[in-house]
Design a protein around this motif. Structure first.
Motif, PDB file in Angstrom:
ATOM      1  N   ALA A  14      12.837   4.172   9.272  1.00  0.00           N
ATOM      2  CA  ALA A  14      11.382   4.197   9.064  1.00  0.00           C
ATOM      3  C   ALA A  14      11.011   3.372   7.837  1.00  0.00           C
ATOM      4  O   ALA A  14      11.773   3.281   6.870  1.00  0.00           O
ATOM      5  N   ASP A  15       9.833   2.732   7.898  1.00  0.00           N
ATOM      6  CA  ASP A  15       9.309   2.028   6.731  1.00  0.00           C
ATOM      7  C   ASP A  15       7.878   2.497   6.474  1.00  0.00           C
ATOM      8  O   ASP A  15       7.437   3.510   7.021  1.00  0.00           O
ATOM      9  N   CYS A  16       7.147   1.749   5.644  1.00  0.00           N
ATOM     10  CA  CYS A  16       5.815   2.197   5.234  1.00  0.00           C
ATOM     11  C   CYS A  16       4.858   2.387   6.411  1.00  0.00           C
ATOM     12  O   CYS A  16       4.012   3.288   6.405  1.00  0.00           O
ATOM     13  N   GLU A  17       4.987   1.538   7.420  1.00  0.00           N
ATOM     14  CA  GLU A  17       4.008   1.529   8.509  1.00  0.00           C
ATOM     15  C   GLU A  17       4.576   1.960   9.865  1.00  0.00           C
ATOM     16  O   GLU A  17       3.814   2.159  10.802  1.00  0.00           O
ATOM     17  N   HIS A  18       5.904   2.086   9.974  1.00  0.00           N
ATOM     18  CA  HIS A  18       6.523   2.380  11.267  1.00  0.00           C
ATOM     19  C   HIS A  18       7.508   3.547  11.131  1.00  0.00           C
ATOM     20  O   HIS A  18       8.245   3.630  10.141  1.00  0.00           O
ATOM     21  N   PRO A  19       7.546   4.432  12.142  1.00  0.00           N
ATOM     22  CA  PRO A  19       8.538   5.509  12.119  1.00  0.00           C
ATOM     23  C   PRO A  19       9.928   4.961  12.448  1.00  0.00           C
ATOM     24  O   PRO A  19      10.078   3.789  12.794  1.00  0.00           O
TER      25      PRO A  19
ATOM     26  N   GLY B  80       4.655   5.778   4.868  1.00  0.00           N
ATOM     27  CA  GLY B  80       3.404   5.629   4.136  1.00  0.00           C
ATOM     28  C   GLY B  80       3.589   4.714   2.935  1.00  0.00           C
ATOM     29  O   GLY B  80       4.685   4.587   2.379  1.00  0.00           O
ATOM     30  N   HIS B  81       2.500   4.047   2.550  1.00  0.00           N
ATOM     31  CA  HIS B  81       2.554   3.101   1.443  1.00  0.00           C
ATOM     32  C   HIS B  81       2.606   3.816   0.092  1.00  0.00           C
ATOM     33  O   HIS B  81       2.088   4.928  -0.060  1.00  0.00           O
ATOM     34  N   THR B  82       3.216   3.144  -0.880  1.00  0.00           N
ATOM     35  CA  THR B  82       3.213   3.607  -2.264  1.00  0.00           C
ATOM     36  C   THR B  82       2.257   2.711  -3.037  1.00  0.00           C
ATOM     37  O   THR B  82       2.532   1.531  -3.264  1.00  0.00           O
ATOM     38  N   GLU B  83       1.118   3.257  -3.405  1.00  0.00           N
ATOM     39  CA  GLU B  83       0.034   2.461  -3.980  1.00  0.00           C
ATOM     40  C   GLU B  83       0.360   1.998  -5.393  1.00  0.00           C
ATOM     41  O   GLU B  83       0.763   2.783  -6.250  1.00  0.00           O
ATOM     42  N   GLY B  84       0.191   0.686  -5.628  1.00  0.00           N
ATOM     43  CA  GLY B  84       0.385   0.131  -6.953  1.00  0.00           C
ATOM     44  C   GLY B  84      -0.912   0.092  -7.732  1.00  0.00           C
ATOM     45  O   GLY B  84      -1.931   0.659  -7.317  1.00  0.00           O
ATOM     46  N   SER B  85      -0.908  -0.574  -8.854  1.00  0.00           N
ATOM     47  CA  SER B  85      -2.104  -0.674  -9.692  1.00  0.00           C
ATOM     48  C   SER B  85      -2.873  -1.942  -9.356  1.00  0.00           C
ATOM     49  O   SER B  85      -2.360  -2.860  -8.702  1.00  0.00           O
ATOM     50  N   TRP B  86      -4.113  -2.019  -9.807  1.00  0.00           N
ATOM     51  CA  TRP B  86      -4.933  -3.198  -9.590  1.00  0.00           C
ATOM     52  C   TRP B  86      -4.353  -4.383 -10.371  1.00  0.00           C
ATOM     53  O   TRP B  86      -3.978  -4.240 -11.526  1.00  0.00           O
ATOM     54  N   GLU B  87      -4.311  -5.551  -9.705  1.00  0.00           N
ATOM     55  CA  GLU B  87      -3.841  -6.776 -10.346  1.00  0.00           C
ATOM     56  C   GLU B  87      -4.861  -7.886 -10.119  1.00  0.00           C
ATOM     57  O   GLU B  87      -5.377  -8.050  -9.011  1.00  0.00           O
ATOM     58  N   THR B  88      -5.148  -8.649 -11.161  1.00  0.00           N
ATOM     59  CA  THR B  88      -6.067  -9.772 -11.036  1.00  0.00           C
ATOM     60  C   THR B  88      -5.365 -10.925 -10.336  1.00  0.00           C
ATOM     61  O   THR B  88      -4.294 -11.364 -10.757  1.00  0.00           O
ATOM     62  N   VAL B  89      -5.966 -11.414  -9.253  1.00  0.00           N
ATOM     63  CA  VAL B  89      -5.363 -12.519  -8.501  1.00  0.00           C
ATOM     64  C   VAL B  89      -6.180 -13.802  -8.610  1.00  0.00           C
ATOM     65  O   VAL B  89      -5.680 -14.884  -8.302  1.00  0.00           O
TER      66      VAL B  89
END
Length: 261
Positions: free
Chosen positions: A57-62, A77-86
């Motif tokens: 399993a990964d973030c989006e698929h079982p 499920g995703h592991t949310e990071g912090s906001w980054e300026t792009v």
């Protein structure tokens, strides 16, 4: 006697069937993850099922079988990071930020926010060229506008030239600790002072408003107009880390801004 003969014949036939199989001309279906090799006509089987080939399993698929697609459980499920300026847009004083998954780097969110200042560490963040584009944009936002700004030069010094209906009426120059910024530095954020000279009293108020709004994106239009009025009266104003100066007579005006140390 007749019954014994029939029984003997049946016994012989049974022996032949046992020795030769079912007599079917098999059409085999290949083994799958859950079923062995199987005849599609008679259902006879050979060997064993292959078993599943699992991808974890990964973030989006079982957990998923790579062969048959069977799944088990749920995505991680995703592991949310912090906001980054792009991306930073200094002409419009905005920055674009993204939030990504720290495991798979998928983009989870995106937003654009307004910058509240355009100077840092005693230097303006925009280049002379970006200042010129930003000032021209401020002129365009004014009702009944007839002023414009464009890149220019005096010998090797970069200038932001001001035009009234296409006719030059003044210019701004840029410097770092009194050293003038050259045309080769027009795209560099490398100055801490801006000084301009404008001819004509009919539109100096518009130039002041556009100039202050260009330097400080945190101010509302009403705040900018109030500051321009105060600057016209007092000659010097310091606000949000910037010191503005203004003076003039007989239709010739000088205005400037310096980052407060």
């Amino acid at each position: 006697m007749k019954r014994k003969f029939i029984a003997a014949i049946l016994a012989i036939l049974l022996s032949v069937l046992v020795l030769t199989g079912c007599g079917c001309d098999h059409e085999w279906d290949d083994a799958t993850c859950t079923e062995p090799k199987t005849c599609s006509k008679c259902g006879e089987t050979e060997g064993e099922a292959l078993g599943h080939t699992w991808s974890e399993a990964d973030c989006e698929h079982p957990k998923t079988c790579a062969v048959c697609g069977l799944t088990e459980g749920d995505p991680l499920g995703h592991t949310e990071g912090s906001w980054e300026t792009v991306e930073t847009d200094l002409v419009n004083a905005t920055e674009t930020l993204k939030k990504k998954c720290t495991v798979c780097s998928a983009e989870l969110d995106k937003k654009t926010t307004a910058l509240d200042q355009l100077h840092d560490n005693e230097i303006f963040l925009f280049s002379p060229r970006q200042f010129t584009l930003r000032l021209d944009k401020k002129f365009d936002e004014m009702v009944g506008n007839y002023l414009s700004a464009a890149s220019g030069s005096r010998e090797d010094t970069f200038t932001c030239d001001i035009f009234l209906d296409g006719e030059g009426v003044g210019a701004f120059m840029f410097s770092h600790n009194d050293d003038a910024i050259t045309t080769s530095q027009r795209k560099d954020a490398c100055f801490n002072q801006i000084l301009g000279a404008i001819e004509g009293s009919d539109y100096i108020a518009r130039v002041l408003v556009a100039f202050i709004g260009t330097c400080d994106p945190s101010l509302s239009f009403s705040e900018v107009k109030e500051m321009a009025s105060d600057l016209n009266y007092d000659g010097t104003i310091t606000k949000n880390g910037l010191t503005y100066a203004f003076m003039g007579s007989d239709g010739l005006y000088v205005l400037g801004v310096t980052i407060e140390l």
